[in-house]
Design a protein around this motif. Structure first.
Motif, PDB file in Angstrom:
ATOM      1  N   LEU A   1       0.794  -1.228   0.000  1.00 36.87           N
ATOM      2  CA  LEU A   1       0.000   0.000   0.000  1.00 36.87           C
ATOM      3  C   LEU A   1       0.825   1.277   0.000  1.00 36.87           C
ATOM      4  N   SER A   2       2.115   1.192   0.260  1.00 39.32           N
ATOM      5  CA  SER A   2       2.944   2.393   0.368  1.00 39.32           C
ATOM      6  C   SER A   2       2.904   3.222  -0.919  1.00 39.32           C
ATOM      7  N   ALA A   3       2.373   4.462  -0.817  1.00 37.63           N
ATOM      8  CA  ALA A   3       2.265   5.399  -1.941  1.00 37.63           C
ATOM      9  C   ALA A   3       1.442   4.830  -3.102  1.00 37.63           C
ATOM     10  N   ALA A   4       0.533   3.905  -2.807  1.00 36.50           N
ATOM     11  CA  ALA A   4      -0.318   3.331  -3.865  1.00 36.50           C
ATOM     12  C   ALA A   4      -1.487   4.259  -4.172  1.00 36.50           C
ATOM     13  N   ASP A   5      -1.946   4.191  -5.407  1.00 40.87           N
ATOM     14  CA  ASP A   5      -3.093   4.999  -5.821  1.00 40.87           C
ATOM     15  C   ASP A   5      -4.413   4.310  -5.521  1.00 40.87           C
ATOM     16  N   ALA A   6      -4.385   3.002  -5.357  1.00 38.35           N
ATOM     17  CA  ALA A   6      -5.604   2.262  -5.032  1.00 38.35           C
ATOM     18  C   ALA A   6      -5.240   0.846  -4.619  1.00 38.35           C
ATOM     19  N   ALA A   7      -6.158   0.223  -3.892  1.00 34.84           N
ATOM     20  CA  ALA A   7      -6.059  -1.202  -3.567  1.00 34.84           C
ATOM     21  C   ALA A   7      -7.267  -1.902  -4.158  1.00 34.84           C
ATOM     22  N   PHE A   8      -7.038  -3.050  -4.765  1.00 34.62           N
ATOM     23  CA  PHE A   8      -8.123  -3.819  -5.382  1.00 34.62           C
ATOM     24  C   PHE A   8      -8.169  -5.176  -4.689  1.00 34.62           C
ATOM     25  N   LEU A   9      -9.214  -5.401  -3.877  1.00 36.56           N
ATOM     26  CA  LEU A   9      -9.374  -6.695  -3.206  1.00 36.56           C
ATOM     27  C   LEU A   9      -9.994  -7.691  -4.179  1.00 36.56           C
ATOM     28  N   CYS A  10      -9.233  -8.728  -4.521  1.00 38.39           N
ATOM     29  CA  CYS A  10      -9.724  -9.744  -5.456  1.00 38.39           C
ATOM     30  C   CYS A  10     -10.025 -11.075  -4.789  1.00 38.39           C
ATOM     31  N   THR A  11      -9.354 -11.369  -3.669  1.00 38.38           N
ATOM     32  CA  THR A  11      -9.550 -12.634  -2.960  1.00 38.38           C
ATOM     33  C   THR A  11      -9.704 -12.328  -1.480  1.00 38.38           C
ATOM     34  N   ASP A  12     -10.744 -12.855  -0.862  1.00 40.21           N
ATOM     35  CA  ASP A  12     -11.042 -12.481   0.520  1.00 40.21           C
ATOM     36  C   ASP A  12     -10.282 -13.327   1.543  1.00 40.21           C
ATOM     37  N   TRP A  13      -8.943 -13.333   1.407  1.00 43.37           N
ATOM     38  CA  TRP A  13      -8.119 -14.008   2.403  1.00 43.37           C
ATOM     39  C   TRP A  13      -8.337 -13.377   3.776  1.00 43.37           C
ATOM     40  N   GLU A  14      -8.209 -14.185   4.821  1.00 42.96           N
ATOM     41  CA  GLU A  14      -8.434 -13.712   6.189  1.00 42.96           C
ATOM     42  C   GLU A  14      -7.502 -12.557   6.540  1.00 42.96           C
ATOM     43  N   MET A  15      -6.288 -12.567   6.015  1.00 45.98           N
ATOM     44  CA  MET A  15      -5.315 -11.527   6.345  1.00 45.98           C
ATOM     45  C   MET A  15      -5.790 -10.132   5.925  1.00 45.98           C
TER      46      MET A  15
ATOM     47  N   MET B   1      -1.122   5.546   1.765  1.00 42.14           N
ATOM     48  CA  MET B   1      -1.434   5.505   0.333  1.00 42.14           C
ATOM     49  C   MET B   1      -1.356   6.903  -0.280  1.00 42.14           C
ATOM     50  N   ARG B   2      -0.994   6.948  -1.549  1.00 48.98           N
ATOM     51  CA  ARG B   2      -0.973   8.229  -2.251  1.00 48.98           C
ATOM     52  C   ARG B   2      -2.395   8.701  -2.536  1.00 48.98           C
ATOM     53  N   THR B   3      -3.229   7.768  -2.958  1.00 50.16           N
ATOM     54  CA  THR B   3      -4.644   8.054  -3.199  1.00 50.16           C
ATOM     55  C   THR B   3      -5.443   6.954  -2.511  1.00 50.16           C
ATOM     56  N   PRO B   4      -6.043   7.220  -1.372  1.00 49.67           N
ATOM     57  CA  PRO B   4      -6.731   6.162  -0.616  1.00 49.67           C
ATOM     58  C   PRO B   4      -8.059   5.741  -1.261  1.00 49.67           C
ATOM     59  N   ILE B   5      -7.951   4.771  -2.150  1.00 49.72           N
ATOM     60  CA  ILE B   5      -9.119   4.197  -2.823  1.00 49.72           C
ATOM     61  C   ILE B   5      -9.083   2.684  -2.643  1.00 49.72           C
ATOM     62  N   LEU B   6     -10.215   2.111  -2.308  1.00 52.20           N
ATOM     63  CA  LEU B   6     -10.332   0.660  -2.166  1.00 52.20           C
ATOM     64  C   LEU B   6     -11.443   0.138  -3.067  1.00 52.20           C
ATOM     65  N   VAL B   7     -11.117  -0.823  -3.913  1.00 50.34           N
ATOM     66  CA  VAL B   7     -12.115  -1.540  -4.698  1.00 50.34           C
ATOM     67  C   VAL B   7     -12.372  -2.873  -3.994  1.00 50.34           C
TER      68      VAL B   7
END
Length: 438
Positions: free
Chosen positions: A378-392, A405-411
């Motif tokens: 996530l360091s300086a990321a523009d977005a995070a895309f959750l594709c697999t719902d691992w417990e972690m 994050m550079r741009t705090p966006i979560l898909v």
């Protein structure tokens, strides 16, 4: 009872270990000597919770032996289970060349009466054709009986499914063979259905295709909910309260994947066409699944183009088609990464089963980086895309994440998170059909 399982992939290995736990003498036979050598050491070629421990236990008992000497294993056994792969051809039909190779080996090696049980997922009509083929190859039909014995294991839950089966399906015309198969599986037989070859084959395809249909149906409801301002997770909950519908496989998201659903839906469509039957529902199921991830990608690109400069840095959480497995086959995450590559400076993969770039489909792609921690991804990321719902991923502190994050966006491609909680943490939440004003 002496049993040989031909094919030491996911189904074959699991079946061999479980049969050894039932106190049979089991030979896990495979032509891949390297795979056999690892299995002899108790090293699984795939990830499956709990199976590695049971494998080690069964190897110690001496009841389970892995070998590349398939002919000798066949000759030493009463039952031969065929559990080889039937991958899809480009036209969607199942490739049964591995099955034919196993049949040829059996015909060449047979030294007495055997029950030959096909666990591989095969097109309707295959077992009847195979019985005739073996009769001609062997020359003496009295030396074998053929049984269709489809498997219904879920990746990530294979041991539970093996020891607590919903049903056991045995298709064939020989009562002697059916009884021997019952004896082999006792006391795990559960609800038993004995039928003919074609019906048993179709049960497997119909089961997987129906489950895929439920997934595509709820994903289509997510599309409607997205426009209407409804919450698809609550829609699914309300539907699931009806016992006739149930809650399983009504989890909306980026679509299904894996080694079974995509392949089996394609194969059943191909079979229907060969028989001159329309398969409109199945074709729609496949089309919805193929386009589902596009809707999430469209939302992401629209959000990024308004807030972040290209090329982007995207963290992709999960590469496998589901959690608790290392199976990336037909994973929607793969399609998502492929489509993001052109617009990204870097795509950071974080998955507990992926440690090196060589474990991804892009071993030499410099844009794809494999990370070891959430913070690194996530360091300086523009977005995070959750594709697999691992417990972690369920325990991420998104307040902390937003600050790095550079741009705090979560898909949220699996509806793992509560949208309001994510927004309260300072992260822009993107989902499909999660309520609010459309």
């Amino acid at each position: 009872m002496n049993i040989t399982v031909i094919g030491s992939g996911y189904v074959g290995t699991t079946t061999a270990v479980v049969l050894a736990a039932l106190h049979h003498r089991v030979f896990g036979a495979d032509i891949d000597s390297a795979k056999v050598a690892k299995l002899k050491q108790g090293i699984l070629p795939f990830v499956e919770p709990g199976l590695d421990q049971l494998l080690a236990e069964m190897l110690k008992t001496g009841r389970l032996v892995f070998t590349d000497q398939i002919e000798a294993a066949i000759q030493a056994s009463d039952i031969i289970l065929i559990a080889v792969g039937t991958p899809p051809r480009p036209d969607g039909t199942a490739d049964i060349s591995f099955l034919m190779s196993a049949a040829d080996t059996i015909a060449h090696s047979i030294n007495g009466y055997k029950v030959i049980a096909v666990k591989s997922t095969v097109p309707v009509g295959t077992n009847r054709w195979l019985a005739d083929y073996l009769s001609r190859k062997i020359g003496d039909p009295s030396l074998f009986d053929l049984v269709s014995n489809p498997e219904f294991l879920r990746e990530g839950s294979a041991l539970y499914d093996s020891f607590h089966p919903d049903r056991t399906v045995l298709g064939g015309i020989s009562q002697r063979a059916i009884q021997l198969m019952k004896d082999a599986y006792k006391p795990l037989i559960g609800r038993l259905l004995v039928t003919d070859w074609e019906t048993a084959e179709l049960i497997k395809y119909a089961s997987n295709s129906f489950l895929a249909t439920k997934i595509s149906f709820i994903n289509e409801m997510a599309r409607i909910a997205d426009r209407a301002g409804a919450d698809v997770t609550q829609v699914a909950k309300g539907m699931g309260m009806d016992r006739r519908i149930g809650t399983e496989f009504l989890q909306a998201g980026i679509g299904y994947g894996g080694s079974c659903f995509p392949k089996d839906v394609k194969a059943l469509i191909a079979t229907a066409k060969e028989l001159g039957v329309g398969a409109e529902i199945l074709e729609t199921v496949e089309r919805v699944n193929q386009t589902q991830s596009d809707l999430y990608l469209r939302k992401l690109t629209e959000a990024l183009r308004g807030t972040a400069k290209e090329p982007w840095v995207i963290a992709v959480f999960g590469l496998t088609f589901k959690r608790d497995t290392d199976d990336q086959r037909e994973s929607p995450a793969i399609r998502i990464v492929e489509q993001l590559l052109a617009d990204c400076q870097e795509i950071r993969i974080l998955d507990p089963t992926v440690e090196f770039p060589s474990q991804t489909p892009w071993p030499d792609e410099r844009k794809v980086v494999v990370c070891q921690t959430v913070e690194e991804a996530l360091s300086a990321a523009d977005a995070a895309f959750l594709c697999t719902d691992w417990e972690m991923f369920a325990t991420i502190d998104w307040g902390e994440a937003a600050r790095c994050m550079r741009t705090p966006i979560l898909v949220d491609g699996r509806n793992l998170y509560d949208p309001e909680t994510i927004r309260a943490a300072g992260v822009r939440y993107l989902g499909l059909g999660r309520g609010g004003v459309p």
